[in-house]
Design an enzyme around this catalytic site. Structure first.
Site, PDB file in Angstrom:
ATOM      1  N   HIS A 267      26.313  -7.419  10.307  1.00  0.00           N
ATOM      2  CA  HIS A 267      26.446  -8.841   9.967  1.00  0.00           C
ATOM      3  C   HIS A 267      27.787  -9.101   9.282  1.00  0.00           C
ATOM      4  O   HIS A 267      28.485 -10.069   9.609  1.00  0.00           O
ATOM      5  CB  HIS A 267      25.336  -9.283   9.003  1.00  0.00           C
TER       6      HIS A 267
ATOM      7  N   LYS B 159       8.213 -15.699   9.852  1.00  0.00           N
ATOM      8  CA  LYS B 159       8.469 -14.324   9.420  1.00  0.00           C
ATOM      9  C   LYS B 159       8.088 -14.162   7.954  1.00  0.00           C
ATOM     10  O   LYS B 159       8.126 -15.111   7.182  1.00  0.00           O
ATOM     11  CB  LYS B 159       9.952 -13.977   9.580  1.00  0.00           C
TER      12      LYS B 159
ATOM     13  N   ARG C 161      24.546  -7.105  20.319  1.00  0.00           N
ATOM     14  CA  ARG C 161      24.747  -5.658  20.326  1.00  0.00           C
ATOM     15  C   ARG C 161      24.562  -5.061  21.692  1.00  0.00           C
ATOM     16  O   ARG C 161      25.164  -4.052  22.023  1.00  0.00           O
ATOM     17  CB  ARG C 161      23.748  -4.994  19.359  1.00  0.00           C
TER      18      ARG C 161
ATOM     19  N   SER D 138      18.493  -5.489  10.930  1.00  0.00           N
ATOM     20  CA  SER D 138      17.789  -5.618   9.650  1.00  0.00           C
ATOM     21  C   SER D 138      16.412  -4.978   9.712  1.00  0.00           C
ATOM     22  O   SER D 138      15.983  -4.329   8.761  1.00  0.00           O
ATOM     23  CB  SER D 138      17.655  -7.095   9.263  1.00  0.00           C
TER      24      SER D 138
END
Length: 163
Positions: free
Chosen positions: A17, A41, A90, A129
């Site tokens: 990040h 979440k 990614r 994360s």
């Protein structure tokens, strides 16, 4: 003034990040890192904690500001007069997911919000994360994933105390 937003949960913020933040800050005059309050979440850190962590991690970047928001990104960007969203990808699976979101945001914003994709430095391409949290939950070494002050905070959340 060219403004952009890098939205995300950042729970916790990783070196990946921070790589995207630094590179985006060099492209735009002003970069807002938007910490999403996602009711779907259960985060490790509260929104307020994530904002404080990001403020500390980006204190050397004068054109970066940290804010939080809930709801639709397009509503926040319209309110703040931001027309570019930055997203890190990614792998191809990230791209597929992020492309759908980018197209939806573009449509919902009436064509006012564009998205640019940045790939992280290869040394951070494996980071997520959720992966950091999984490693930390087993008291694994996360020092290669997050800044040192965040290592301590994450371990404390898992009840490991001083490291």
């Amino acid at each position: 003034m060219k403004k952009a937003i890098y939205p995300g949960s950042f729970d916790p913020v990783t070196f990946g990040h921070l790589d995207i933040i630094r590179r985006s800050a060099s492209i735009f005059d002003e970069l807002t890192v938007g910490v999403l309050n996602n009711n779907l979440k259960t985060p490790l850190f509260s929104v307020e904690e994530r904002v404080k962590i990001l403020q500390e991690a980006t204190k050397d970047l004068p054109n970066v500001k940290i804010d939080s928001f809930s709801g639709l990104l397009v509503n926040y960007t319209k309110e703040k007069d931001i027309h570019v969203a930055v997203r890190g990808v990614r792998a191809i699976t990230d791209y597929d997911y992020e492309l759908q979101i980018a197209q939806t945001n573009h449509k919902l914003s009436g064509g006012e919000l564009d998205t640019i994709f940045l790939t992280p430095n290869l040394e951070y391409a494996y980071l997520s994360s959720s992966g950091v949290k999984e490693i930390a939950s087993f008291h694994g070494d996360i020092s290669m994933c997050v800044p040192e002050f965040i290592v301590k905070l994450v371990y404390e959340k898992y009840g490991f105390g001083e490291e």
